[in-house]
Design a protein around this motif. Structure first.
Motif, PDB file in Angstrom:
ATOM      1  N   THR A 104      32.721 -80.377  62.923  1.00 48.14           N
ATOM      2  CA  THR A 104      34.061 -80.928  62.748  1.00 48.14           C
ATOM      3  C   THR A 104      35.023 -80.174  63.665  1.00 48.14           C
ATOM      4  OG1 THR A 104      34.486 -79.422  60.887  1.00 48.14           O
ATOM      5  CG2 THR A 104      33.708 -81.635  60.341  1.00 48.14           C
ATOM      6  N   TRP A 105      36.080 -80.863  64.027  1.00 45.40           N
ATOM      7  CA  TRP A 105      37.107 -80.267  64.878  1.00 45.40           C
ATOM      8  C   TRP A 105      38.431 -80.913  64.526  1.00 45.40           C
ATOM      9  CZ3 TRP A 105      39.162 -81.607  70.143  1.00 45.40           C
ATOM     10  CH2 TRP A 105      39.801 -80.508  70.729  1.00 45.40           C
ATOM     11  N   GLY A 133      30.851 -86.942  66.354  1.00 46.47           N
ATOM     12  CA  GLY A 133      29.605 -87.652  66.591  1.00 46.47           C
ATOM     13  C   GLY A 133      28.726 -86.829  67.512  1.00 46.47           C
ATOM     14  N   GLU A 134      27.739 -87.473  68.088  1.00 49.08           N
ATOM     15  CA  GLU A 134      26.806 -86.756  68.955  1.00 49.08           C
ATOM     16  C   GLU A 134      27.364 -86.458  70.332  1.00 49.08           C
ATOM     17  OE1 GLU A 134      22.905 -88.375  69.123  1.00 49.08           O
ATOM     18  OE2 GLU A 134      22.756 -88.526  66.960  1.00 49.08           O
ATOM     19  N   THR A 135      28.405 -87.180  70.754  1.00 48.25           N
ATOM     20  CA  THR A 135      28.989 -86.950  72.069  1.00 48.25           C
ATOM     21  C   THR A 135      30.473 -86.654  71.926  1.00 48.25           C
ATOM     22  OG1 THR A 135      27.414 -88.481  73.078  1.00 48.25           O
ATOM     23  CG2 THR A 135      29.376 -87.943  74.360  1.00 48.25           C
ATOM     24  N   ASP A 159      35.675 -75.332  70.278  1.00 45.72           N
ATOM     25  CA  ASP A 159      35.202 -74.473  69.192  1.00 45.72           C
ATOM     26  C   ASP A 159      35.191 -75.192  67.841  1.00 45.72           C
ATOM     27  OD1 ASP A 159      37.952 -74.619  69.085  1.00 45.72           O
ATOM     28  OD2 ASP A 159      38.243 -72.503  68.668  1.00 45.72           O
ATOM     29  N   PRO A 160      34.252 -76.116  67.657  1.00 44.46           N
ATOM     30  CA  PRO A 160      34.176 -76.839  66.384  1.00 44.46           C
ATOM     31  C   PRO A 160      33.626 -75.956  65.266  1.00 44.46           C
ATOM     32  CG  PRO A 160      32.267 -77.359  67.694  1.00 44.46           C
ATOM     33  CD  PRO A 160      33.164 -76.496  68.555  1.00 44.46           C
ATOM     34  N   ILE A 204      22.087 -82.794  66.654  1.00 46.63           N
ATOM     35  CA  ILE A 204      22.126 -82.375  65.267  1.00 46.63           C
ATOM     36  C   ILE A 204      20.764 -82.663  64.654  1.00 46.63           C
ATOM     37  CG2 ILE A 204      23.277 -82.674  63.057  1.00 46.63           C
ATOM     38  CD1 ILE A 204      25.755 -83.497  64.639  1.00 46.63           C
ATOM     39  N   GLN A 205      20.075 -81.619  64.246  1.00 50.06           N
ATOM     40  CA  GLN A 205      18.703 -81.701  63.773  1.00 50.06           C
ATOM     41  C   GLN A 205      18.643 -82.426  62.434  1.00 50.06           C
ATOM     42  OE1 GLN A 205      16.842 -77.964  62.576  1.00 50.06           O
ATOM     43  NE2 GLN A 205      15.179 -78.437  63.978  1.00 50.06           N
TER      44      GLN A 205
END
Length: 131
Positions: free
Chosen positions: A22-23, A29-31, A46-47, A14-15
């Motif tokens: 979100t899902w 988070g990042e992972t 498919d977030p 995430i830049q």
């Protein structure tokens, strides 16, 4: 005894907190770790993607295969779906400041083809106008 047969791990880059994923109503988070049986035909993640910036952005997606189980396949969709050999979307999507994509707009697809093991794939959402 059930063993973990397959795990698909998506690393989400995430830049500078420009985007949020979100899902099922949860901020990711990042992972993200997704476990599935290798006999499934396809795993789809498919977030929703939200532009947290105060600017309209032309957003593209880049995929990096960190480690892939031999014989399995993965691909992604962003505006369009791309073949497994394509790592960066050629299409971009203009995201208005504060907007969120519709369900299924971005999706990561993994086909284990009966293979077991751990596949790790990184997806980066980025503003194509900001080198």
């Amino acid at each position: 005894m059930l063993l973990l047969l397959f795990s698909f791990m998506a690393l989400i880059a995430i830049q500078a907190q420009t985007f949020e994923l979100t899902w099922d109503g949860e901020t990711l988070g990042e992972t993200v770790v997704i476990n599935a049986d290798p006999s499934v035909g396809e795993v789809i993640f498919d977030p929703l993607v939200t532009n947290l910036s105060g600017d309209d952005l032309n957003v593209k997606v880049r995929r990096t295969n960190i480690s892939v189980v031999d014989g399995s396949e993965n691909y992604f969709c962003w505006v369009a779906c791309y073949a497994p050999f394509v790592d960066e979307s050629s299409e971009y999507f203009n995201m208005v400041a504060g907007s969120t994509t519709d369900q299924d707009f971005f999706s990561a697809h993994y086909t284990p083809l009966g293979r077991t093991g751990v596949t790790t794939v990184e997806y980066m959402f980025f503003n194509m106008d900001n080198g």
